[in-house]
Design a protein around this motif. Structure first.
Motif, PDB file in Angstrom:
ATOM      1  N   GLU A  44       0.822  -1.215   0.000  1.00  0.00           N
ATOM      2  CA  GLU A  44       0.000   0.000   0.000  1.00  0.00           C
ATOM      3  C   GLU A  44       0.858   1.268   0.000  1.00  0.00           C
ATOM      4  O   GLU A  44       0.345   2.356   0.248  1.00  0.00           O
ATOM      5  N   ARG A  45       2.135   1.143  -0.248  1.00  0.00           N
ATOM      6  CA  ARG A  45       3.109   2.239  -0.282  1.00  0.00           C
ATOM      7  C   ARG A  45       3.347   2.878   1.076  1.00  0.00           C
ATOM      8  O   ARG A  45       3.803   4.013   1.178  1.00  0.00           O
ATOM      9  N   ARG A  46       3.032   2.159   2.141  1.00  0.00           N
ATOM     10  CA  ARG A  46       3.345   2.655   3.480  1.00  0.00           C
ATOM     11  C   ARG A  46       4.814   2.359   3.763  1.00  0.00           C
ATOM     12  O   ARG A  46       5.281   1.240   3.562  1.00  0.00           O
ATOM     13  N   ILE A  47       5.518   3.349   4.253  1.00  0.00           N
ATOM     14  CA  ILE A  47       6.953   3.203   4.492  1.00  0.00           C
ATOM     15  C   ILE A  47       7.197   2.344   5.728  1.00  0.00           C
ATOM     16  O   ILE A  47       6.622   2.583   6.797  1.00  0.00           O
ATOM     17  N   VAL A  48       8.059   1.334   5.540  1.00  0.00           N
ATOM     18  CA  VAL A  48       8.417   0.452   6.649  1.00  0.00           C
ATOM     19  C   VAL A  48       9.893   0.596   7.040  1.00  0.00           C
ATOM     20  O   VAL A  48      10.273   0.225   8.150  1.00  0.00           O
ATOM     21  N   LEU A  49      10.714   1.112   6.158  1.00  0.00           N
ATOM     22  CA  LEU A  49      12.125   1.393   6.454  1.00  0.00           C
ATOM     23  C   LEU A  49      12.532   2.685   5.754  1.00  0.00           C
ATOM     24  O   LEU A  49      12.083   2.960   4.636  1.00  0.00           O
ATOM     25  N   TRP A  50      13.417   3.443   6.391  1.00  0.00           N
ATOM     26  CA  TRP A  50      13.865   4.740   5.872  1.00  0.00           C
ATOM     27  C   TRP A  50      15.306   4.930   6.322  1.00  0.00           C
ATOM     28  O   TRP A  50      15.569   4.916   7.523  1.00  0.00           O
ATOM     29  N   ASN A  51      16.252   5.098   5.403  1.00  0.00           N
ATOM     30  CA  ASN A  51      17.649   5.180   5.845  1.00  0.00           C
ATOM     31  C   ASN A  51      18.119   6.614   6.087  1.00  0.00           C
ATOM     32  O   ASN A  51      17.427   7.582   5.757  1.00  0.00           O
ATOM     33  N   ARG A  52      19.327   6.729   6.665  1.00  0.00           N
ATOM     34  CA  ARG A  52      19.875   8.037   7.014  1.00  0.00           C
ATOM     35  C   ARG A  52      20.120   8.916   5.790  1.00  0.00           C
ATOM     36  O   ARG A  52      19.964  10.131   5.858  1.00  0.00           O
ATOM     37  N   TRP A  60      13.331  14.498   5.836  1.00  0.00           N
ATOM     38  CA  TRP A  60      12.311  13.823   6.632  1.00  0.00           C
ATOM     39  C   TRP A  60      12.991  12.825   7.572  1.00  0.00           C
ATOM     40  O   TRP A  60      13.786  12.003   7.139  1.00  0.00           O
ATOM     41  N   ARG A  61      12.666  12.881   8.854  1.00  0.00           N
ATOM     42  CA  ARG A  61      13.231  11.940   9.822  1.00  0.00           C
ATOM     43  C   ARG A  61      12.483  10.619   9.743  1.00  0.00           C
ATOM     44  O   ARG A  61      11.288  10.574   9.423  1.00  0.00           O
ATOM     45  N   GLU A  62      13.198   9.553  10.049  1.00  0.00           N
ATOM     46  CA  GLU A  62      12.612   8.211   9.962  1.00  0.00           C
ATOM     47  C   GLU A  62      11.323   8.119  10.771  1.00  0.00           C
ATOM     48  O   GLU A  62      10.315   7.613  10.282  1.00  0.00           O
ATOM     49  N   LYS A  63      11.326   8.635  11.994  1.00  0.00           N
ATOM     50  CA  LYS A  63      10.135   8.517  12.852  1.00  0.00           C
ATOM     51  C   LYS A  63       8.921   9.236  12.265  1.00  0.00           C
ATOM     52  O   LYS A  63       7.789   8.906  12.576  1.00  0.00           O
ATOM     53  N   ASP A  64       9.164  10.234  11.404  1.00  0.00           N
ATOM     54  CA  ASP A  64       8.060  10.966  10.779  1.00  0.00           C
ATOM     55  C   ASP A  64       7.551  10.305   9.500  1.00  0.00           C
ATOM     56  O   ASP A  64       6.543  10.734   8.945  1.00  0.00           O
ATOM     57  N   THR A  65       8.275   9.287   9.013  1.00  0.00           N
ATOM     58  CA  THR A  65       7.896   8.653   7.744  1.00  0.00           C
ATOM     59  C   THR A  65       7.272   7.279   7.917  1.00  0.00           C
ATOM     60  O   THR A  65       6.443   6.878   7.103  1.00  0.00           O
ATOM     61  N   LEU A  66       7.687   6.557   8.940  1.00  0.00           N
ATOM     62  CA  LEU A  66       7.232   5.166   9.095  1.00  0.00           C
ATOM     63  C   LEU A  66       5.716   5.082   9.200  1.00  0.00           C
ATOM     64  O   LEU A  66       5.084   5.828   9.937  1.00  0.00           O
ATOM     65  N   GLY A  67       5.151   4.171   8.423  1.00  0.00           N
ATOM     66  CA  GLY A  67       3.711   3.943   8.425  1.00  0.00           C
ATOM     67  C   GLY A  67       2.926   4.880   7.520  1.00  0.00           C
ATOM     68  O   GLY A  67       1.724   4.704   7.343  1.00  0.00           O
ATOM     69  N   LYS A  68       3.589   5.869   6.940  1.00  0.00           N
ATOM     70  CA  LYS A  68       2.886   6.822   6.078  1.00  0.00           C
ATOM     71  C   LYS A  68       3.054   6.451   4.614  1.00  0.00           C
ATOM     72  O   LYS A  68       4.038   5.856   4.209  1.00  0.00           O
TER      73      LYS A  68
END
Length: 199
Positions: A44-52, A60-68
């Motif tokens: 569903e294009r929800r972010i599950v991982l985001w690197n530095r 965008w910080r990882e905590k602000d992207t996860l699940g969106k």
């Protein structure tokens, strides 16, 4: 099963569990240390991982992207400013076709509201041959775009600077060929015509 067999099985299980944790930590270190931005989405294009690097490039910080949904805040645009994600989302295309998709250079929104050019490639995450998500890898193309802009500007300036004296030369050749400055021989006329043809 005797107690010694249970102890052996328990020791093997503990060793395997420790190896899995170690492998997971190693993968997390690799993911975090990549110089290219990378994020992983589910179907569903929800972010599950985001690197530095993604954080560094886009802000965008990882905590602000996860699940969106990545479209909510990255929203890739083409050179005309049109949303790519609404027409042909490279991630959805990758998931649906289970193929790697190269989107090329597109524009992404940063956390500060700016647009940054990024070179995007997407690959499916497969489980039992079925796509369960996708990974997008991107690199900041700001420097390359600026170099390209400077190159085009320089070419325009050089072309203009070359055209200006050539136009004057062509005008003077026309005056000489038209007899405005006196008579010329047939040989001189032939040479002047060749010069005019190449200006």
């Amino acid at each position: 099963m005797c107690s010694s067999d249970l102890l052996t099985l328990s020791a093997k299980s503990t060793t395997a569990s420790g190896e899995l944790v170690s492998l997971q930590r190693e993968l997390e270190r690799i993911f975090a240390s990549l110089s290219h931005g990378m994020y992983v989405v589910d179907k569903e294009r929800r972010i599950v991982l985001w690197n530095r690097a993604a954080e560094s490039i886009l802000g965008w910080r990882e905590k602000d992207t996860l699940g969106k949904d990545c479209q909510e805040f990255i929203g890739h645009l083409d050179d005309n400013g049109e949303q790519i994600c609404e027409r042909t989302c490279p991630l959805l295309d990758t998931i649906e076709k289970s193929n790697t998709t190269y989107a090329g250079i597109v524009w992404a929104h940063t956390e500060s509201g700016e647009l940054v050019p990024v070179n995007v490639s997407c690959a499916p995450l497969l489980e039992d041959g079925q796509a369960v998500g996708a990974v997008e890898v991107f690199s900041d193309m700001t420097h390359e775009k600026e170099v390209d802009r400077l190159k085009n500007t320089m070419c325009s300036v050089v072309a203009h600077e070359l055209r200006t004296p050539l136009t004057s030369m062509k005008g003077y050749l026309e005056l000489v060929l038209g007899g405005e400055v006196g008579d010329i021989t047939d040989d001189q006329r032939d040479f002047l015509k060749i010069g005019r043809a190449h200006v």
